[in-house]
Scaffold this motif. Structure first.
Motif, PDB file in Angstrom:
ATOM      1  N   ALA A  55       0.816  -1.220   0.000  1.00  0.00           N
ATOM      2  CA  ALA A  55       0.000   0.000   0.000  1.00  0.00           C
ATOM      3  C   ALA A  55       0.845   1.263   0.000  1.00  0.00           C
ATOM      4  CB  ALA A  55      -0.933  -0.003   1.208  1.00  0.00           C
ATOM      5  N   LEU A  56       2.085   1.154   0.475  1.00  0.00           N
ATOM      6  CA  LEU A  56       2.974   2.321   0.495  1.00  0.00           C
ATOM      7  C   LEU A  56       3.466   2.715  -0.890  1.00  0.00           C
ATOM      8  CD1 LEU A  56       5.209   1.486   3.605  1.00  0.00           C
ATOM      9  CD2 LEU A  56       3.275   3.075   3.507  1.00  0.00           C
ATOM     10  N   SER A  57       3.191   1.895  -1.896  1.00  0.00           N
ATOM     11  CA  SER A  57       3.700   2.175  -3.247  1.00  0.00           C
ATOM     12  C   SER A  57       3.120   3.457  -3.837  1.00  0.00           C
ATOM     13  CB  SER A  57       3.410   0.988  -4.178  1.00  0.00           C
ATOM     14  OG  SER A  57       2.001   0.798  -4.319  1.00  0.00           O
ATOM     15  N   VAL A  58       2.012   3.953  -3.275  1.00  0.00           N
ATOM     16  CA  VAL A  58       1.430   5.206  -3.784  1.00  0.00           C
ATOM     17  C   VAL A  58       2.255   6.413  -3.361  1.00  0.00           C
ATOM     18  CG1 VAL A  58      -0.898   4.256  -3.764  1.00  0.00           C
ATOM     19  CG2 VAL A  58      -0.094   5.555  -1.782  1.00  0.00           C
ATOM     20  N   LEU A  59       3.167   6.228  -2.429  1.00  0.00           N
ATOM     21  CA  LEU A  59       3.953   7.332  -1.901  1.00  0.00           C
ATOM     22  C   LEU A  59       5.272   7.480  -2.645  1.00  0.00           C
ATOM     23  CD1 LEU A  59       3.549   6.598   1.931  1.00  0.00           C
ATOM     24  CD2 LEU A  59       2.206   8.201   0.543  1.00  0.00           C
ATOM     25  N   GLY A  60       5.757   8.699  -2.725  1.00  0.00           N
ATOM     26  CA  GLY A  60       7.085   8.932  -3.260  1.00  0.00           C
ATOM     27  C   GLY A  60       8.146   8.481  -2.267  1.00  0.00           C
ATOM     28  N   GLU A  61       9.368   8.366  -2.751  1.00  0.00           N
ATOM     29  CA  GLU A  61      10.444   7.902  -1.878  1.00  0.00           C
ATOM     30  C   GLU A  61      10.782   8.979  -0.845  1.00  0.00           C
ATOM     31  OE1 GLU A  61      11.490   4.796  -1.919  1.00  0.00           O
ATOM     32  OE2 GLU A  61       9.996   4.555  -3.504  1.00  0.00           O
ATOM     33  N   SER A  62      10.968   8.548   0.388  1.00  0.00           N
ATOM     34  CA  SER A  62      11.318   9.468   1.467  1.00  0.00           C
ATOM     35  C   SER A  62      11.810   8.656   2.655  1.00  0.00           C
ATOM     36  CB  SER A  62      10.107  10.308   1.900  1.00  0.00           C
ATOM     37  OG  SER A  62       9.115   9.492   2.507  1.00  0.00           O
ATOM     38  N   LYS A  63      12.455   9.327   3.571  1.00  0.00           N
ATOM     39  CA  LYS A  63      12.883   8.678   4.801  1.00  0.00           C
ATOM     40  C   LYS A  63      11.672   8.198   5.588  1.00  0.00           C
ATOM     41  CE  LYS A  63      15.971   7.599   7.996  1.00  0.00           C
ATOM     42  NZ  LYS A  63      16.965   6.521   7.780  1.00  0.00           N
ATOM     43  N   GLU A  64      10.595   8.987   5.562  1.00  0.00           N
ATOM     44  CA  GLU A  64       9.383   8.607   6.288  1.00  0.00           C
ATOM     45  C   GLU A  64       8.772   7.326   5.729  1.00  0.00           C
ATOM     46  OE1 GLU A  64      10.123  12.837   7.208  1.00  0.00           O
ATOM     47  OE2 GLU A  64      10.169  11.644   5.369  1.00  0.00           O
ATOM     48  N   LYS A  65       8.767   7.183   4.416  1.00  0.00           N
ATOM     49  CA  LYS A  65       8.251   5.959   3.798  1.00  0.00           C
ATOM     50  C   LYS A  65       9.081   4.759   4.232  1.00  0.00           C
ATOM     51  CE  LYS A  65       7.327   3.782  -0.699  1.00  0.00           C
ATOM     52  NZ  LYS A  65       7.365   3.978  -2.178  1.00  0.00           N
ATOM     53  N   GLU A  66      10.394   4.917   4.272  1.00  0.00           N
ATOM     54  CA  GLU A  66      11.269   3.837   4.728  1.00  0.00           C
ATOM     55  C   GLU A  66      10.956   3.457   6.174  1.00  0.00           C
ATOM     56  OE1 GLU A  66      15.272   5.105   4.195  1.00  0.00           O
ATOM     57  OE2 GLU A  66      15.099   5.322   2.007  1.00  0.00           O
ATOM     58  N   MET A  67      10.705   4.458   7.000  1.00  0.00           N
ATOM     59  CA  MET A  67      10.392   4.201   8.407  1.00  0.00           C
ATOM     60  C   MET A  67       9.048   3.485   8.550  1.00  0.00           C
ATOM     61  SD  MET A  67      11.685   7.621  10.407  1.00  0.00           S
ATOM     62  CE  MET A  67      13.437   7.876  10.740  1.00  0.00           C
ATOM     63  N   LEU A  68       8.088   3.846   7.726  1.00  0.00           N
ATOM     64  CA  LEU A  68       6.789   3.166   7.767  1.00  0.00           C
ATOM     65  C   LEU A  68       6.938   1.686   7.414  1.00  0.00           C
ATOM     66  CD1 LEU A  68       4.550   5.899   6.105  1.00  0.00           C
ATOM     67  CD2 LEU A  68       4.439   5.154   8.487  1.00  0.00           C
ATOM     68  N   ALA A  69       7.702   1.399   6.380  1.00  0.00           N
ATOM     69  CA  ALA A  69       7.939   0.000   6.009  1.00  0.00           C
ATOM     70  C   ALA A  69       8.690  -0.735   7.118  1.00  0.00           C
ATOM     71  CB  ALA A  69       8.724  -0.062   4.702  1.00  0.00           C
ATOM     72  N   ALA A  70       9.662  -0.059   7.730  1.00  0.00           N
ATOM     73  CA  ALA A  70      10.419  -0.674   8.824  1.00  0.00           C
ATOM     74  C   ALA A  70       9.520  -0.960  10.020  1.00  0.00           C
ATOM     75  CB  ALA A  70      11.581   0.228   9.228  1.00  0.00           C
ATOM     76  N   LEU A  71       8.585  -0.057  10.310  1.00  0.00           N
ATOM     77  CA  LEU A  71       7.646  -0.280  11.406  1.00  0.00           C
ATOM     78  C   LEU A  71       6.744  -1.478  11.127  1.00  0.00           C
ATOM     79  CD1 LEU A  71       6.589   3.341  12.445  1.00  0.00           C
ATOM     80  CD2 LEU A  71       7.663   1.626  13.914  1.00  0.00           C
ATOM     81  N   ALA A  72       6.333  -1.629   9.883  1.00  0.00           N
ATOM     82  CA  ALA A  72       5.507  -2.783   9.521  1.00  0.00           C
ATOM     83  C   ALA A  72       6.277  -4.080   9.767  1.00  0.00           C
ATOM     84  CB  ALA A  72       5.083  -2.681   8.062  1.00  0.00           C
ATOM     85  N   ASN A  73       7.531  -4.115   9.363  1.00  0.00           N
ATOM     86  CA  ASN A  73       8.339  -5.315   9.583  1.00  0.00           C
ATOM     87  C   ASN A  73       8.631  -5.539  11.065  1.00  0.00           C
ATOM     88  OD1 ASN A  73       8.778  -6.388   6.908  1.00  0.00           O
ATOM     89  ND2 ASN A  73      10.004  -4.575   6.482  1.00  0.00           N
ATOM     90  N   TYR A  74       8.802  -4.465  11.803  1.00  0.00           N
ATOM     91  CA  TYR A  74       9.017  -4.563  13.248  1.00  0.00           C
ATOM     92  C   TYR A  74       7.816  -5.227  13.924  1.00  0.00           C
ATOM     93  CZ  TYR A  74       8.482  -2.830  18.049  1.00  0.00           C
ATOM     94  OH  TYR A  74       8.229  -2.731  19.388  1.00  0.00           O
ATOM     95  N   ILE A  75       6.613  -4.843  13.515  1.00  0.00           N
ATOM     96  CA  ILE A  75       5.406  -5.405  14.110  1.00  0.00           C
ATOM     97  C   ILE A  75       5.331  -6.915  13.847  1.00  0.00           C
ATOM     98  CG2 ILE A  75       2.890  -5.463  13.781  1.00  0.00           C
ATOM     99  CD1 ILE A  75       3.062  -2.356  13.639  1.00  0.00           C
ATOM    100  N   ALA A  76       5.786  -7.335  12.684  1.00  0.00           N
ATOM    101  CA  ALA A  76       5.753  -8.766  12.347  1.00  0.00           C
ATOM    102  C   ALA A  76       6.674  -9.594  13.230  1.00  0.00           C
ATOM    103  CB  ALA A  76       6.136  -8.959  10.878  1.00  0.00           C
TER     104      ALA A  76
END
Length: 326
Positions: free
Chosen positions: A301-322
């Motif tokens: 779902a994050l693919s709609v966003l442009g590249e940014s440090k915040e996008k990277e952090m969101l993906a990292a948080l998703a993996n952290y939750i797993a």
């Protein structure tokens, strides 16, 4: 391991404003209430929901607005209000390794402080320029929370929880509030409709994964999660690890174990057999696989966003939750 403190530091002034918003919202002329609020805030856990709110807004628009800050504060206040109430319903003496307000000051105080936090969460929403829209989201989440708890109680008595009922329960109790985070963060920065929907998808799947991971802890040895194994079973809750074990064990074993869950209050020693059944029949691995599917959907779902440090952090948080271990 995910460094949540580093994310807060990265958010800088935006995080500081959110904490100040919560502090000012909770301020009271009653010293006992203030000291109790300070105690709750000093043991406030991961604060994932406000972190996600701020990161999503910045990932979309490169900034947060006053509305973003209001919603980030509101969702954390609302979350903690529900925990104060849950501690009374569950007679919980500890949360996050610390004594609960319920255990130190009694159920009446815990309920009243929870009510106070709930009202202050709504006040934060009303402070925003989008109050009429977002208040419906928050009230909807509260409705889901209540319905989820009641459905869980109903299923605990009948012992017939299946995957569909389980998913409804965890959406209502956990993922619905995460969904509010994604939606409110997106509209706070006037995101396009397709981006708003994508952020709802992102946070909803994170919320589902978060709750499933919590349910896995109930069957996992070697993790310092602050509670003994099998607590859910003692409350007659059939969660995903047990459902996955049923699938692997077959219908006869499933029927036998379901009867044990329903009658657990008559023989508490059955807990160990049920925990062993889940561990033996791949229940933990099956539930973890579904977590990974939810996280994959979230990151897509994050693919709609442009590249940014915040996008990277969101993906990292998703993996952290797993993979989180607490």
């Amino acid at each position: 391991m995910m460094d949540l403190a580093a994310i807060k530091a990265y958010l800088g002034e935006d995080w500081k404003r959110t904490e100040e918003k919560m502090g000012s919202a909770l301020a009271s002329g009653i010293s006992l209430l203030n000291s109790t609020n300070d105690y709750v805030r000093s043991h406030s856990g991961k604060q994932l929901r406000p972190l996600l709110c701020l990161l999503i807004a910045r990932a979309i628009a490169g900034r947060v607005t006053e509305d973003t800050v209001s919603f980030a504060a509101a969702v954390e206040l609302l979350h903690n209000a529900t925990l104060l109430h849950d501690d009374v319903a569950d007679a919980s003496d500890e949360r996050r390794g610390q004594p609960t307000v319920y255990s130190t000051m009694g159920p009446s105080v815990s309920v009243l402080v929870g009510d106070y936090w709930l009202v202050k969460a709504m006040t934060c929403v009303l402070d925003s320029s989008l109050a009429s829209t977002v208040m419906r989201l928050f009230s909807g989440a509260l409705l889901h929370l209540s319905e989820g708890e009641m459905l869980q109680l109903e299923k605990a008595e009948s012992g017939d929880t299946d995957y569909e009922a389980y998913r409804e329960i965890i959406f209502d109790k956990t993922a619905s509030l995460f969904e509010v985070v994604g939606y409110s963060a997106a509209i706070s920065v006037a995101a396009a409709p397709e981006v708003t929907e994508a952020m709802k998808t992102f946070t909803t799947n994170i919320g589902l994964a978060f709750q499933i991971r919590d349910d896995i802890f109930d069957y996992s040895t070697g993790l310092d999660v602050g509670k003994p194994l099998g607590v859910d079973i003692l409350e007659k809750k059939i969660t995903l690890p047990l459902l996955c074990a049923f699938k692997n064990a077959g219908p006869e074993e499933e029927a036998r174990i379901r009867k044990m869950v329903v009658s657990i209050n008559d023989d508490l020693s059955l807990r160990d057999e049920i925990v062993g059944f889940v561990q033996k029949n791949g229940g933990i691995e099956g539930a973890q696989k579904i977590i990974e599917e939810n996280v994959e959907k979230a990151i897509e779902a994050l693919s709609v966003l442009g590249e940014s440090k915040e996008k990277e952090m969101l993906a990292a948080l998703a993996n952290y939750i797993a993979d989180r271990r607490i």
